[in-house]
Each structure stands twice: as C-alpha cells, then as structure tokens.
Design an enzyme around this catalytic site. Sequence first.
Site, mmCIF file in Angstrom:
data_model
loop_
_atom_site.group_PDB
_atom_site.id
_atom_site.type_symbol
_atom_site.label_atom_id
_atom_site.label_comp_id
_atom_site.label_asym_id
_atom_site.label_seq_id
_atom_site.Cartn_x
_atom_site.Cartn_y
_atom_site.Cartn_z
ATOM 1 N N ASP A 217 35.884 35.499 36.695
ATOM 2 C CA ASP A 217 35.197 36.306 37.714
ATOM 3 C C ASP A 217 35.762 37.715 37.796
ATOM 4 O O ASP A 217 36.592 38.027 38.638
ATOM 5 C CB ASP A 217 35.293 35.594 39.063
ATOM 6 C CG ASP A 217 34.628 34.220 39.009
ATOM 7 O OD1 ASP A 217 33.912 33.951 38.018
ATOM 8 O OD2 ASP A 217 34.837 33.432 39.934
ATOM 9 N N ASP B 256 32.804 24.760 34.378
ATOM 10 C CA ASP B 256 33.497 25.774 35.183
ATOM 11 C C ASP B 256 34.458 25.062 36.142
ATOM 12 O O ASP B 256 34.451 23.827 36.230
ATOM 13 C CB ASP B 256 32.414 26.552 35.955
ATOM 14 C CG ASP B 256 32.950 27.825 36.577
ATOM 15 O OD1 ASP B 256 34.130 28.163 36.375
ATOM 16 O OD2 ASP B 256 32.161 28.492 37.279
#
Length: 932
Positions: free
Chosen positions: A604, A528
Amino acid sequence: MGSWKLYFVAVFGFLISHTVVGVDKNNFKTCDQSSFCRRLRKLNPGNSPYELLLDTVSLDKHTLSADIRNNNYNVLFKLNLIALVDGTFRVVIDEKQPLKPRYKVEYVLNGEPTVDKLTVVEKNQNAGTIKVANGQGHSVILHSKPLKFDFFNPQNELVLSLNEKGLTTLEHLRHKPDHPKTDEEKKEDGENNDDNVPELQYQEENDPGAWEENYKSHHDTKPRGPEGLSMDVTFPKATHVYGIPEHADSFALKSTKGQDPYRLYNLDVFEYELDSTMAIYGAVPVAYAHGADGNTVGVFWLNAAETWVDVEAGRSGRADVVSSLVNLVSGSTAPLPSVRFMSESGVLDTFIFMGPSPSDCFRQYTKLTGTANLPQMFALAYHQCRWNYNDEEDVRSVEENFDRNDIPLDVIWLDIEYTDRKKYFTWDAIRFAHPNEMVTNLTSKGRKMVIIIDPHIKREGGYFVHEDATNQGLYVKNKDGKDYEGWCWPGSSSYLDFFDPKVRKYYSERYLLDNFQGTTNDVHIWNDMNEPSVFNGPEITMPKDCIHYGDWEHRHVHNLYGLLQIKGTYEGLMERSKNTRRPFILTRSAFAGTQRYAAVWTGDNAAEWSHLAVTIPMCLSFAISGVSFCGADVGGFFKYPEAELMTRWYQAGAFQPFFRAHSHIDTKRREPYLYDAQTMAHIRDAIRRRYSYLPLWYTLFYEHSISGLPVMRPIFMHFPKETDLFSIDNEYLIGNYLLVRPVTEEGVSSVTVHLPGSSTGEIWYDVDTYQPLQPGKLNQPVTISKIPVYQRGGTIISKKERMRRSSALMANDPYTLIVALSANHTAEGNLYIDDGESFSYKEGKYIYAKLNYQNNVLSYSLIDKHASYPTKAWLERVVIAGMKTPPKKAELRMLATGTSSPLHLTYHTGNDVLVVRKPEVSMAAPWNIVFE
Ligand SMILES: *[C@@H]1O[C@H](CO)[C@@H](O)[C@H](O)[C@H]1NC(C)=O
Ligand SMILES: *[C@@H]1O[C@H](CO)[C@@H](O)[C@H](O)[C@H]1NC(C)=O
C-alpha cells in the site's frame, strides 16, 4: 490493499483525516522494544566465547562435523559445514542436546541441495586451524578459538568471514528459573563466574523480556524462554551490500550504526515510511556484497523467525583512496563491510555463495530456492485493479471504456468487496449475481480476471469454510489450544493453519471449479493480508505464542505463513485445471522461495513522487533475491495522482515486471480514460509500449525460469566494475537489453542518465530515435511523453508493434526486430515463443531461438533444436541501428529449402538506420538475411 486504520474508521466511526499522515511508528517495535534484538545487539565485537573443538572434527565426503562449545556456559553445539555444487557452502549449527528441538525451516529450499566433495587440506593443531576445500577450488579455514570461518576463492583470496567480529550468539534452550540464579547456583551449573567474563553471558536471563514480554497491551508468554541466535558476516573485498528485502529504502544498503537494524518480519504497515529500515510485508534473508574488483559474494540466512540485520557498509568505491589516507593519519581502519543477522529462534542455518560474479551469486541463490515458473503471457501485460469495482456493471463499463479509448487491457481485478460480506469463496449475491457470465464476457476477448482470497476466515455460523475449519480443526490455535480469534476485514476472524498438510489440501480444494462456483480457469488469485494481518494483534499480526501444526509457536514460523498460503493456492489452481494452465498468483507477504508460486507487489504505497521513485530499488532488491516478478501499485494506492504523476507512473510501470494500477476505495476514480485527453494519450502510449515489448518480457521470464537470473537487473550485474553506479537507485536493466531511467521527478525538462560501459566501448541507442550514444553522463531532455529507455549496442530485441485490445489477440501478430549494433558491428538476442498459457512447452512445444547479426548476416536459428511450435507469427520488419555504411542489397535465405528471395531496403542517413521491409518469413523455422 489493506488499510486496517480505515477499517477502524468504518467500524468505530472515528474521524481520521484521509490525508496521508504517515506510518504510526508506535504500532511497531524498535529493536530496543524487542527483547532478543536488545539482548543480541548489546554484544560488542571481540572475545567470542565459542570454540571449535578440533579433536571432534570428522569428515564425511561432503560434510565436516565438529562440536562447538560456548565456554561461558559450557554448552555444546553441533556444527555441519557442507560443500554444495555451484560455489555454495552451508553452515548448520544446532544445539547438541537441546531441551527441545529447535525449529528448522521447511518448504523453502527447492529440493535437497546437491553436495560437492569436501576434503581436508591441512590441520594445524598449533595454530588451532583446519583447512578444507571443495571440488571447485574454494577453501575454508576454520579457526578453533575463538571460532571463525574464513572463505577463500580459487585465487586464495579471503572473500568472506563468519564470526570475524565475534558477534555470533547461540542462546541455548534452558529451564525457566524460579528466581535469578545466585552465584552459587551458577557455579553448580558449570557457569563461569569470573568477573572478567564478557557481560553477555548473563544478559539473556537478565533481560526483563527474556521469559515473557509485553508490547503495548499485548503479552507474549514465551514458554521456551530465550533462544535467539546471531552471526556476523564480513566481506573483506566488498564495498557495497545489497538485498534483504523488503524495505522502502535505497538499493545499496545503508550502515545501521546509530539507527535500528533492517528488520525482517512480515507486517501490514499502514502508510509505510520511505528511507526506512522498518519491516514491511516481505522478508527475504539473503544479502550480497560487491566490490570494485567486480566480484560478489552472498549469504542466505535460512530462518523464518523475526530477524534484524545490522549492516556496515563503510567504504564506497570512490572514497577508498580518501578513506585509506584518513585511516593512515588517524591510525584507524575503516570497518569492513558486513552484515549481522539476529533472529529470535531456530537453528543456525546459513548458505555462503562464493560468486565470483554478481550473476553467479544470484544464480547460486535461486538454485537453492527456485525460480518463478514461466508466467502466462497475460500476466506480463497490463492489469487494472481498484478497491473496488463495485458490481458487474462497473466491471463491464471499465472494460468498455478501455476498448472505446483503444487502451490495451488484459486483466480486471476484484478486491474484497466482491464477496458476500468478506466471506472468501463466495460472491455478493446482489452486486455480483452472475459471476460466471461476467467472467465469460471478459474472457471471451482473451482477457482474464483476478480475485482476492485472504487467509483470514470470517467466524460466522453457516459460513461453510468457518464450519469446516471449526469442525475439522483447521485454524491456528491460541496459546491455550483454542481456535485463535483476531480481527480483520470480516470482523471476528480465525486463520487457516497452512502449516498443516490437511489444511492446505482443504484450502487448495476450495479453488476447484465445482467448489468455487462462478470461477473458471481464467480466474486467477490474489492472496493479500497474509503476513498475516490481524488488526488487533501485536504489531497488527498474530501473537507469537499462537500454536501451529507440529506444536511450533507462531514465533518460529511467522515469515513462512504467507508462503504456505500461496503454496496451497498454487496447488489448488494446478489441480483446478488438471495441470494444464499456469497459475497466476499475487502475494503481499513474501519469503525466500515465494517466487516459485507467486508474483509480489510492494503493497500500500501512496500517490507521491517519492513513492514512485522507491519502486525501483524495492523491485531491484526483490529481483536479486529470487523474486523477479515484482511491481508497485501504479498511481499509488493512497491519495490521488494528478496528471503528471500518473503519466510518469504509467511510464515507469510499463517497464517494471508486474504492471498493475490499483487504488484505495476512498480515492477518486482514476482509470486512464478519466484523465484529460492528452494525459490519457500519454498513458495509452506507455501501455502500448509495454505491449510492444511483451516478446522481450516473455523471453526473459522464460530464461529466468531456466537460469534463475533476474529479469529486472541492477546495473552492476552487467557492469560489475562501474563503481560510480554501485549505488544508483533510478536506473536499471531489463535483461541485458534495455537500460531504463524512468522520470520520477516532478516538473523536470531533463534528467541525467548514466550510461555504463566506457571501458568496454559500449554504445547505447535511444529507443525512440535510434540515436547512438556514448557511455558517460547524458543530459536527456524529457517532454511529458518521453520515457528514457536505451537499447544496448550488441543486442537484438523482438517486438510486436500492432496494437490490440489484449495480449491474447496478438499471439499471431508479426514481429519487428530491433538490431542495435555494437562497436564491432555485431548483435545478438534470444526469442521465446509458445502458446502463452499451457504447460505444453514442457513437452517441447515451443521455440527458443537465437538471433545473431555478424559479418553482414542476420540469422535466426533454434537454440533448442528438438523443440518446435507452429507459430503463425512472421517477420514484418527489421530495423538495424548503427549501420554506418548501407548495404546495396539484401536477400532472404530459407535454410530448410535453400530458396532465397530479394528484400526491400530503406536507409536513413540521418541516424544510420537500415530498415528491411516485409521479409514475411515465418518465425517457426530458421532463416538468414544476407546483406551485400
Ligand atoms: C455480458 O455481456 C452481455 C452482452 O454485452 C451483457 O448484456 C450482459 O449484461 C453481460 N453480463 C454481465 C454479467 O456483465
Ligand atoms: C564484439 O563485441 C562484443 C561486445 O560488445 C563481444 O562480445 C564480441 O565478442 C565482439 N565480437 C567480435 C567478433 O569481436
């Protein structure tokens, strides 16, 4: 995960409300705030100063070379036009004598492309053109002045042009002027000083950001000055343009006139905005143009620097007649669909895909950049993630709750909090004190674990990675040559320079079992924050004047950074298992070629209906750009999904390639069993459906790994003339088998489904009822348990309908075949079987079989006759939908032994479904079922 804003909340104690306030656009540049975009976009169509010097043309089997001159500056460039196999051309333009080398992208192409022959067809000195052709019937006419490339299909129709609008720009490298040049100096430098010359030629120096640039509190030193490039690509036969992920936008790209271009610059954008051309985490510079004639062409702009893309998609298929009438009246012509790539730096390197079909184009692109490797079976099953599962006890309780409630589960994920204070390759000594035991407990039931490893490294004395990186010089450097320091989750951090082979080796070795205690071959990796995310950097990323291996600035390679991290991870996981286990990696940043190493998710998102809906166009755009393994956080990362939204999200996610629930650390817990009993039952049903279709997903991923074709497909891929569906955002196909129209609207009792194929006499079957449906608009009633999914007539799908706790436990379970007959009473489908985890399929240990129904015979035969796999799975049931006249009897015939046995049939008159019960035949060898 990656909410840098909440990080600041935690660190500085600011009180920011957790209600979604939306993206803070002030953190990200508009085109006008970026010097090169501003410069390049100012250019108006027409009057290109570039000239191909015809007398410099030479041809060497597969490459045409020539000089190109920018007549404004009298600067020379070198052109190479290369013919490649499979309907592909490559156009490379570099400075002939650059002050310094320009950056040429590495690591993206999957090997050197294979060349085709190129021959001169005609050279017309008077017209100033030269025509060349490849060995496949495609030809290119190069126009000398102004420079233009016209690409023709084998029918000699013009399908694509480069620089038709004259918007090509190649800013040559130059010495930094001490002061603006006087007219006298310009003359000395051979620059045209005529008042009539286009304005552009002076703009690069005159732009205040040409040699250094400020954005908010950040200063970019730009030591090389302006080096931008752009090219326009027009598509005379197309109506729609697709591709260039990643954007939270519609699948068919919109015209950027009057708004910012689509931006390709990997960025960690907090609470990204929908219907937006803003850059987010991924950037894949490939675009496709498709038209009402059913043909597609494509262009791949191989450049890793910040890139903006203007799109003109003026004509819709249906409006054609109307707009041409309007044009007749007004005397103007509608603009041709086009894209214009504008990059900050690098060599101009672009590939043209001639199609002609959408599938051809998608394959042409993956032929260059590679396909996803066959994933392990578990990777296609259901993943449960949260930021964070707090400790070992929490992990165990989540797993137990799934089991207690009979919800299948393959993977539990750990976010950053499992580490010892954000130091990757370590475990929190208190909350994760027995990682080995935790992992073994989980994997003993066939389950897996995925843990996160980010590219930033905590700058803390005593942390071995930091000490090694400092001592061995493994970090990216700042403009002054010191280790670059930024802020990320751990606080003060530095960033591994994955461009250095030595760094990738060091990094990949961290994954070896001896080096990463507590892990096993069943622990997989999530990379990530690899845009890279830098909380205090310009636009939340690394300053462009940071220095990488080979002395390249971050500006030249930004969009490649994450790709090189996952390449390192992939190599580490391969070495860890001594090349015996297929690695699973999830990445947030993406570039061309990412599919070779990792799956991608859309970052997100939020628990909102609109975010659920946008998962479809976002993953479709990735799918046609090589990245088939795509999904979105089920339930939404930010905020809490109430029961209806959560149900619908699971139903949608169950039919998307990567199926993982994830949530933000500050949101209410939302594992499926925490909802009311009825909601949980709907969620369980959605997850079970996913498991029942695992053989189909697995087969499609196997086929993707061979053919490069996407798994999740836009309707136009199989219905290329269905103009009404060219811009549909809420439907897609899984392979050629299923049409999925997830419910993404709140509180609806019916949805409209567009079933394609009226001109080809298609039949669709509702997978819940086997009810045959005609193409056209369907008003589909939807209760909360309904997932609108339709099987295409003419296909056979292999399913597994016994529910287990994990996919590993289903390996030997029997198959159910769903035969959906076409109008002419035929059907076919493929099935791939292997051990689900190792590479032994590369040594022929697999079954790749064809199922065919024709002339009252259902046959199972091996496509790859030299491969075999001793599967214990057998055939439990055959369901044949669309059987208007039932056969009287059926017989199973074993082809190897010649034996046959009668079968039991049940016919349902209500919906014309025939069920063959318990053929009980192995799927390891060929057989026929003969109906009479
Ligand atoms: C592993 O499972 C055993 C048996 O259920 C349990 O007692 C133990 O606490 C588990 N260990 C971890 C680290 O979760
Ligand atoms: C039956 O129809 C399918 C398309 O639905 C076609 O591909 C196939 O060739 C047809 N088969 C025969 C025997 O006509």
